[in-house]
Design a protein around this motif. Structure first.
Motif, PDB file in Angstrom:
ATOM      1  N   GLY A 186       0.794  -1.213   0.000  1.00  0.00           N
ATOM      2  CA  GLY A 186       0.000   0.000   0.000  1.00  0.00           C
ATOM      3  C   GLY A 186       0.833   1.273   0.000  1.00  0.00           C
ATOM      4  O   GLY A 186       0.364   2.346  -0.397  1.00  0.00           O
ATOM      5  N   LEU A 187       2.081   1.172   0.462  1.00  0.00           N
ATOM      6  CA  LEU A 187       2.975   2.326   0.507  1.00  0.00           C
ATOM      7  C   LEU A 187       3.914   2.382  -0.690  1.00  0.00           C
ATOM      8  O   LEU A 187       4.690   3.331  -0.833  1.00  0.00           O
ATOM      9  CB  LEU A 187       3.789   2.311   1.798  1.00  0.00           C
ATOM     10  CG  LEU A 187       3.024   2.663   3.076  1.00  0.00           C
ATOM     11  CD1 LEU A 187       3.833   2.280   4.305  1.00  0.00           C
ATOM     12  CD2 LEU A 187       2.679   4.145   3.112  1.00  0.00           C
ATOM     13  N   LEU A 188       3.870   1.369  -1.538  1.00  0.00           N
ATOM     14  CA  LEU A 188       4.811   1.274  -2.646  1.00  0.00           C
ATOM     15  C   LEU A 188       4.745   2.474  -3.593  1.00  0.00           C
ATOM     16  O   LEU A 188       5.795   2.992  -4.011  1.00  0.00           O
ATOM     17  CB  LEU A 188       4.587  -0.034  -3.399  1.00  0.00           C
ATOM     18  CG  LEU A 188       5.711  -0.484  -4.342  1.00  0.00           C
ATOM     19  CD1 LEU A 188       7.054  -0.477  -3.648  1.00  0.00           C
ATOM     20  CD2 LEU A 188       5.393  -1.877  -4.895  1.00  0.00           C
ATOM     21  N   PRO A 189       3.553   2.975  -3.958  1.00  0.00           N
ATOM     22  CA  PRO A 189       3.520   4.138  -4.854  1.00  0.00           C
ATOM     23  C   PRO A 189       4.253   5.356  -4.283  1.00  0.00           C
ATOM     24  O   PRO A 189       4.949   6.074  -5.017  1.00  0.00           O
ATOM     25  CB  PRO A 189       2.022   4.414  -5.015  1.00  0.00           C
ATOM     26  CG  PRO A 189       1.373   3.086  -4.786  1.00  0.00           C
ATOM     27  CD  PRO A 189       2.195   2.437  -3.718  1.00  0.00           C
ATOM     28  N   LEU A 190       4.117   5.590  -2.966  1.00  0.00           N
ATOM     29  CA  LEU A 190       4.814   6.707  -2.342  1.00  0.00           C
ATOM     30  C   LEU A 190       6.316   6.489  -2.360  1.00  0.00           C
ATOM     31  O   LEU A 190       7.097   7.425  -2.596  1.00  0.00           O
ATOM     32  CB  LEU A 190       4.329   6.893  -0.896  1.00  0.00           C
ATOM     33  CG  LEU A 190       2.899   7.395  -0.699  1.00  0.00           C
ATOM     34  CD1 LEU A 190       2.539   7.414   0.783  1.00  0.00           C
ATOM     35  CD2 LEU A 190       2.739   8.790  -1.303  1.00  0.00           C
ATOM     36  N   ALA A 191       6.743   5.258  -2.108  1.00  0.00           N
ATOM     37  CA  ALA A 191       8.168   4.939  -2.121  1.00  0.00           C
ATOM     38  C   ALA A 191       8.759   5.119  -3.518  1.00  0.00           C
ATOM     39  O   ALA A 191       9.859   5.655  -3.683  1.00  0.00           O
ATOM     40  CB  ALA A 191       8.391   3.516  -1.631  1.00  0.00           C
ATOM     41  N   GLN A 192       8.044   4.680  -4.512  1.00  0.00           N
ATOM     42  CA  GLN A 192       8.528   4.784  -5.889  1.00  0.00           C
ATOM     43  C   GLN A 192       8.665   6.241  -6.336  1.00  0.00           C
ATOM     44  O   GLN A 192       9.507   6.562  -7.190  1.00  0.00           O
ATOM     45  CB  GLN A 192       7.586   4.026  -6.824  1.00  0.00           C
ATOM     46  CG  GLN A 192       7.629   2.514  -6.629  1.00  0.00           C
ATOM     47  CD  GLN A 192       6.512   1.785  -7.359  1.00  0.00           C
ATOM     48  OE1 GLN A 192       5.435   2.356  -7.582  1.00  0.00           O
ATOM     49  NE2 GLN A 192       6.740   0.531  -7.721  1.00  0.00           N
ATOM     50  N   ALA A 193       7.872   7.122  -5.755  1.00  0.00           N
ATOM     51  CA  ALA A 193       7.905   8.539  -6.139  1.00  0.00           C
ATOM     52  C   ALA A 193       8.940   9.337  -5.355  1.00  0.00           C
ATOM     53  O   ALA A 193       9.148  10.522  -5.642  1.00  0.00           O
ATOM     54  CB  ALA A 193       6.517   9.150  -5.939  1.00  0.00           C
ATOM     55  N   ASN A 194       9.590   8.699  -4.371  1.00  0.00           N
ATOM     56  CA  ASN A 194      10.549   9.414  -3.514  1.00  0.00           C
ATOM     57  C   ASN A 194      11.977   9.113  -3.971  1.00  0.00           C
ATOM     58  O   ASN A 194      12.427   7.966  -3.906  1.00  0.00           O
ATOM     59  CB  ASN A 194      10.364   8.987  -2.059  1.00  0.00           C
ATOM     60  CG  ASN A 194      11.120   9.885  -1.085  1.00  0.00           C
ATOM     61  OD1 ASN A 194      12.218  10.365  -1.380  1.00  0.00           O
ATOM     62  ND2 ASN A 194      10.536  10.100   0.073  1.00  0.00           N
ATOM     63  N   PRO A 195      12.739  10.122  -4.410  1.00  0.00           N
ATOM     64  CA  PRO A 195      14.103   9.884  -4.896  1.00  0.00           C
ATOM     65  C   PRO A 195      15.071   9.432  -3.807  1.00  0.00           C
ATOM     66  O   PRO A 195      16.181   8.977  -4.111  1.00  0.00           O
ATOM     67  CB  PRO A 195      14.510  11.244  -5.477  1.00  0.00           C
ATOM     68  CG  PRO A 195      13.674  12.238  -4.739  1.00  0.00           C
ATOM     69  CD  PRO A 195      12.353  11.544  -4.505  1.00  0.00           C
ATOM     70  N   HIS A 196      14.667   9.556  -2.550  1.00  0.00           N
ATOM     71  CA  HIS A 196      15.530   9.157  -1.439  1.00  0.00           C
ATOM     72  C   HIS A 196      15.225   7.745  -0.945  1.00  0.00           C
ATOM     73  O   HIS A 196      15.700   7.335   0.115  1.00  0.00           O
ATOM     74  CB  HIS A 196      15.395  10.149  -0.284  1.00  0.00           C
ATOM     75  CG  HIS A 196      15.813  11.546  -0.637  1.00  0.00           C
ATOM     76  ND1 HIS A 196      17.122  11.894  -0.883  1.00  0.00           N
ATOM     77  CD2 HIS A 196      15.074  12.674  -0.820  1.00  0.00           C
ATOM     78  CE1 HIS A 196      17.190  13.170  -1.182  1.00  0.00           C
ATOM     79  NE2 HIS A 196      15.960  13.675  -1.159  1.00  0.00           N
TER      80      HIS A 196
END
Length: 467
Positions: free
Chosen positions: A438-448
């Motif tokens: 469920g958090l994967l989209p946010l992780a993929q959008a974060n360059p860090h």
């Protein structure tokens, strides 16, 4: 074993909608109490057995990696002490007390030994004092054990290590005229060198938080001194730390200190020697710098935060609220992730059964509960007055059930069919963590954030545990 509820003295009433109201019997014999507990556990297990645990993804949080190489640590400490305004005060034959606390510091023993060796090179006689308030069960032996766990032993340090809960009054605080105490052995020294990490505090904000000033006011104050501060209003704790610390600077032979700042990976990124006057003027600047280097989770919120282990070696509150978001005094502090439910699975070995901070979670495991030692945990609560830190959350038999219970009790979840869960080893080690799909989209959008795996099921063993 009889499966009829009447065997346990349990009365079941049917209510509207078909739900069962269970009336449990009063406490009886030991055997009856055990049977009653087994029944309760089985009831909860049945209620949550179909709650899915989300698939997880391993990620790496990327922070600034700048640090001092291990081979340079001791030389850097001694270079900082070599300043005439600091080390130049040490004269042959002087007895020098060196403070060591209960906080986990990377290369702790290496830096402590470097201070000891520097003092010896000046012809003085060093010894280490345990400066950690009420930690270690508020006993001299318990505090010695904490230092031993960090590799700070007489054999490794090459000097005596002194631990006592006795204190002596050294003066009255400047503004409030209250008695100020320090460790008996430190009071007998010709000079005192402070040594501690500077970082954000877990329960108050101010010019001086965790660092050298607090080590004087609370660490050197032992249980007696720490209690005198904590038993006053939390709203003025930052003022008391400064007031008591400055009183010690004025009335004790403080030669200066070694202040440490660590990066987000708990690597040493700054070692700074401070004179007594520089502790007053420069430590607030180091505090500001520590806010920039401290680790944090790169997500604003989640449904469930799973913390593998807590302990006093990780944080004064067992887990650092600057990461977990669970502050002991939310009225005075904020930060960290916003998690609707927190699950704590275990204790570190180094905490010796001190489970302070367990009350900041909603769910824990029987494994942790069995390791918890009240004689180690409760003295800390008596000293700091934060009794809710000792409260026992709901106890589940294994890791899987602990997670299932938390997952099914998140009414604020944005997407109940796609729960957002984060699992971390502890709040001091959050470079590599696990997040749910469920958090994967946010992780993929974060360059860090680096994605290190495909989604996978958590590897529970036959007993339902992860480790």
């Amino acid at each position: 074993m009889c499966t009829n509820l009447a065997c346990f003295g349990v009365v079941v009433h049917k209510s509207v909608g078909g739900f069962e109201h269970i009336a449990l019997p009063a406490a009886g014999t030991a055997k009856q109490d055990i049977q009653k507990e087994e029944f309760i556990v089985k009831t909860i297990t049945d209620l949550i057995k179909d709650v899915p645990v989300p698939r997880m993804v391993k990620i790496r949080q990327v922070f600034d990696t700048a640090h001092i190489p291990e081979e340079e640590i001791a030389k850097t400490v001694q270079a900082e002490l070599s300043r005439e305004a600091l080390g130049g005060q040490i004269k042959p034959g002087m007895k020098i007390a060196i403070t060591c606390g209960s906080r986990g510091i990377n290369h702790n023993a290496i830096m402590a030994r470097a201070i000891v060796d520097f003092v010896k090179d000046r012809g003085a006689e060093p010894y280490i004092v345990a400066a950690m308030g009420s930690h270690g069960g508020a006993t001299a032996e318990g505090q010695l054990q904490i230092l031993h766990d960090y590799g700070i032993t007489e054999e490794n340090m090459g000097c005596p290590i002194k631990s006592s809960m006795e204190t002596v009054q050294i003066g009255l605080s400047g503004v409030r005229q209250q008695p100020v105490f320090i460790d008996k052995y430190a009071s007998e020294a010709d000079g005192i060198i402070l040594y501690n990490r500077v970082k954000p505090h877990t329960s108050f904000r101010g010019r001086y938080e965790s660092g050298l000033m607090k080590m004087m006011a609370i660490g050197l104050g032992k249980q007696h001194g720490a209690e005198s501060i904590h038993h006053q209003s939390p709203a003025i704790m930052h003022e008391l730390v400064e007031e008591y610390g400055k009183t010690i600077l004025e009335n004790c032979p403080i030669l200066g200190g070694i202040a440490i700042i660590e990066n987000a990976y708990d690597e040493t990124c700054l070692i700074k020697g401070l004179t007594p006057q520089e502790i007053v003027t420069e430590e607030p600047k180091l505090r500001d710098l520590s806010y920039q280097t401290i680790a944090h989770l790169l997500f604003d919120k989640c449904d469930v935060l799973v913390v593998d282990k807590i302990g006093k070696n990780i944080s004064g509150d067992g887990m650092d609220p600057n990461v977990s978001g669970r502050f002991v005094l939310p009225a005075y502090c904020s930060g960290g992730i916003e998690a609707e439910k927190v699950v704590i699975l275990d204790l570190t070995d180094e905490t010796h059964g001190n489970a302070q901070g367990i009350g900041l979670a909603e769910v824990t495991t029987r494994r942790l509960f069995d390791k918890m030692k009240l004689e180690m945990t409760y003295p800390t609560g008596v000293t700091n007055t934060f009794l809710h830190l000792m409260k026992i959350p709901m106890i589940m038999d294994n890791d899987r059930e602990a997670m299932q219970l938390a997952l099914c009790c998140c009414p604020e979840a944005e997407d109940p069919d796609n729960m957002k869960m984060i699992r971390i080893p502890d709040t001091a080690h959050i470079e590599y963590v696990e997040i749910s799909e469920g958090l994967l989209p946010l992780a993929q959008a974060n360059p860090h954030i680096e994605i290190l795996s495909e989604p996978y099921e958590l590897p529970f063993d036959e007993a339902g545990n992860l480790f």
